[in-house]
Design an enzyme around this catalytic site. Structure first.
Site, PDB file in Angstrom:
ATOM      1  N   LYS A 174       0.888  -1.182   0.000  1.00  0.00           N
ATOM      2  CA  LYS A 174       0.000   0.000   0.000  1.00  0.00           C
ATOM      3  C   LYS A 174       0.915   1.217   0.000  1.00  0.00           C
ATOM      4  CE  LYS A 174      -1.691   3.022   1.962  1.00  0.00           C
ATOM      5  NZ  LYS A 174      -1.475   4.430   1.525  1.00  0.00           N
ATOM      6  N   GLU A 177      -0.440   7.638  -1.000  1.00  0.00           N
ATOM      7  CA  GLU A 177      -1.409   8.168  -1.964  1.00  0.00           C
ATOM      8  C   GLU A 177      -0.954   9.502  -2.542  1.00  0.00           C
ATOM      9  OE1 GLU A 177      -1.446   7.981   1.233  1.00  0.00           O
ATOM     10  OE2 GLU A 177      -3.115   9.026   2.198  1.00  0.00           O
ATOM     11  N   SER A 227       4.500   8.529   9.863  1.00  0.00           N
ATOM     12  CA  SER A 227       4.606   9.378  11.053  1.00  0.00           C
ATOM     13  C   SER A 227       4.400   8.540  12.319  1.00  0.00           C
ATOM     14  CB  SER A 227       3.580  10.503  10.965  1.00  0.00           C
ATOM     15  OG  SER A 227       2.313   9.967  10.665  1.00  0.00           O
ATOM     16  N   CYS A 282      13.324  11.455   7.180  1.00  0.00           N
ATOM     17  CA  CYS A 282      13.338  11.080   8.595  1.00  0.00           C
ATOM     18  C   CYS A 282      14.744  11.202   9.167  1.00  0.00           C
ATOM     19  CB  CYS A 282      12.826   9.660   8.773  1.00  0.00           C
ATOM     20  SG  CYS A 282      13.948   8.452   8.113  1.00  0.00           S
TER      21      CYS A 282
END
Ligand code: NAD
Length: 498
Positions: A174, A177, A227, A282
């Protein structure tokens, strides 16, 4: 031209019938590039079914054959490297040298996963008791879910799925988006490389698709990057459903500069760390702590150098820093800068109003530098994920390390010094997972594990390195005795010769 992204299930590119979708944009112009369908539980169900069907055949495909397919993928990624880099800059915004770097790091993970015949070797011990031997066999487990963020849409999925499939598992991916196109092209290349239908499946969407992956009983494990709040939720939800989980979260990384540091090299490294990828990493440095006499020197060098960073379209070779991913992310960064001002930090450079002529629709935030920041301020504590530096002073290394340790994150940090002793002590005490010594970005290397501490990581086994092989396999321990051999009077074991 706007495109609607499709799911990839069992080797077929499928439109999602739900009708609900979200747009994604070229961040340098604001133009819509396409729509991402918001898949739900039924699309996840279809992908898991395809992955489960593919698992037995893929598992019984010999490891060297699985590796050869990945090796072909590595060749295709190299062949298409430049087109992929341009595509990535167009949908993410980072400048071309950065997208090329991301591709290289991604390819290195595919390369590393090609070593699976060696990486998956088990252990053996003969004669663990009289006539008894023990061996471990690393076996794949089934279907894994992989859920990834927007900031490295090529590399981060490649931290996981190549290792998972190399080990004989099948995958439901996944992706984010917000920038789905480049990895979609990589999936096409994987198909071209010979990856059989159902081994890698892609389901697009947001929260609903993620929750369906966490809950689905047909998925044995989940790799997540995003996150911290979402990482924590995914970790809890997927673990409650009985899965193994690795969930990598957010960060607030400190760069500590000692007075003996080589100041030119240090400031170059800090600038690359803070403003590279427009701060959307990150591993981005975000709080610079100048110890003692280092503070005024870092401040002066940094402000001089930052002023020359040219903001613009990442496809323009003159550009030093691209846009941020979306209008809403730009607005969030602006709000956090405003919060810093309200908290009393001094804004030495304000990027809030920066815009790029001819590209006014882009999502721009210019380099921003706060000085006289104290550790309690939001700009020193919150992950901003944008091109914003907070300059702090510390009287001693102890005080600087203390500031860093008060952060709820523990992803990365760096020390700049010419003292080996100071560097050793820092490594020993930092309590942070990825440590740079005279390096601004403690970059992920395919051959080493990657993941943070505290709220930056939930789980045990990290991404990439040997941990990837452990995460995607189970060690089955076989202890065996063959009485027919040991009782055979003609067998050599009955003789004294070796
Ligand atoms: P995000 O948490 O918004 O999204 C990550 C993934 O979770 C996406 O696929 C998204 O669709 C999904 N998601 C979003 N909200 C959700 C919800 N409420 N429930 C379930 N799923 C949800 O992260 P992002 O904005 O795409 O990426 C930036 C974040 O990722 C930063 O915090 C950054 O530090 C972190 N990050 C961490 C690492 C690391 O190695 N630790 C690496 C890259 C990025």
């Amino acid at each position: 031209m706007s495109t609607t992204v499709r799911n990839y299930v069992g080797g077929h590119w499928l439109e999602v019938p739900t009708g609900a979708s979200v747009p994604f944009h070229n961040p340098a112009s604001g133009a819509e590039l396409g729509q991402v369908p918001l898949s739900g539980a039924s699309e996840v169900e279809a992908a898991v079914l395809a992955a489960r069907r593919a698992f037995p055949g893929w598992r019984s495909t010999p490891a060297p054959e699985r590796a050869r397919i990945l090796f072909r993928l590595k060749g295709l990624l190299e062949e298409h490297r430049e087109a992929l880099a341009v595509q990535l800059t167009t949908e993410h915004g980072k400048i071309l040298p950065e997208t090329r770097g991301e591709l290289q790091r991604g390819i290195e993970n595919v390369e590393h996963a090609c070593g699976i015949p060696s990486l998956m070797l088990g252990d053996t011990l003969e004669e663990i008791a009289r006539g008894i031997d023990t061996a471990t066999w690393r076996q794949p487990l089934g279907v894994f879910g992989v859920i990834t963020p927007y900031n490295f849409p090529v590399m981060i999925p490649l931290w996981f799925w190549p290792y998972a499939v190399a080990a004989g598992n099948t995958v439901v991916l996944k992706p984010s988006e917000q920038d789905p196109l480049t990895h979609q092209r990589i999936v096409e290349l994987a198909e071209e490389a010979g990856l059989p239908p159902g081994v890698l499946n892609v389901v697009h969407g947001g929260r609903e698709a993620v929750e369906a992956i966490c809950d689905h009983p047909g998925i044995v494990g989940v790799s997540f990057v995003g996150s911290s709040g979402v990482a924590r939720t995914v970790y809890g939800r997927a673990a409650a459903a009985g899965k193994r989980v690795q969930a990598l979260g957010g960060a607030k990384n400190h760069l500590i500069v000692l007075p003996d540091a080589d100041m030119d090299a240090t400031v170059d490294a800090c600038i690359g760390s803070i403003f590279g990828s427009t701060g959307q990493r990150c591993l981005a440095g975000s709080v610079v702590v100048g110890v003692g006499a280092a503070y005024p020197r870092v401040r002066e060098h940094l402000l001089d150098a930052v002023a020359s960073i040219r903001v613009g379209d990442g496809l323009d070779p003159e550009t030093g820093m691209g846009p941020v991913i979306s209008a809403s992310h730009r607005d969030r960064i602006r709000t956090l800068i405003g919060q810093g001002v309200a908290d009393g930090a001094r804004l030495a450079l304000d990027g809030r109003e920066v815009t790029v002529p001819g590209r006014e629709g882009g999502f721009w935030v210019g380099p921003t530098v706060f000085e006289d920041v104290t550790p309690d301020m939001a700009v020193a504590q919150e992950e901003i994920f944008g091109p914003v530096a907070a300059l702090n002073r510390a009287a001693s290394v102890d005080e600087a390390v203390g500031m860093m340790q008060r952060s709820r994150y523990g992803n990365a940090c760096s020390l700049f010094t010419t003292s080996g002793g100071a560097a050793r002590e820092f490594r020993y005490r930092a309590g942070i997972s990825m440590i740079g010594i005279n390096i601004g970005v403690a970059a992920p290397m395919a051959f080493f594990p990657f993941g943070g501490a505290r709220q930056s990581f939930f789980g045990d086994l990290k991404a990439a390195g040997r941990d990837a092989v452990s995460f995607f396999t189970d060690q089955r321990v076989v202890i065996s005795r063959w009485s027919d051999v040991s009782s055979d009077p003609h067998h050599p074991r009955q003789n004294t010769s070796p």
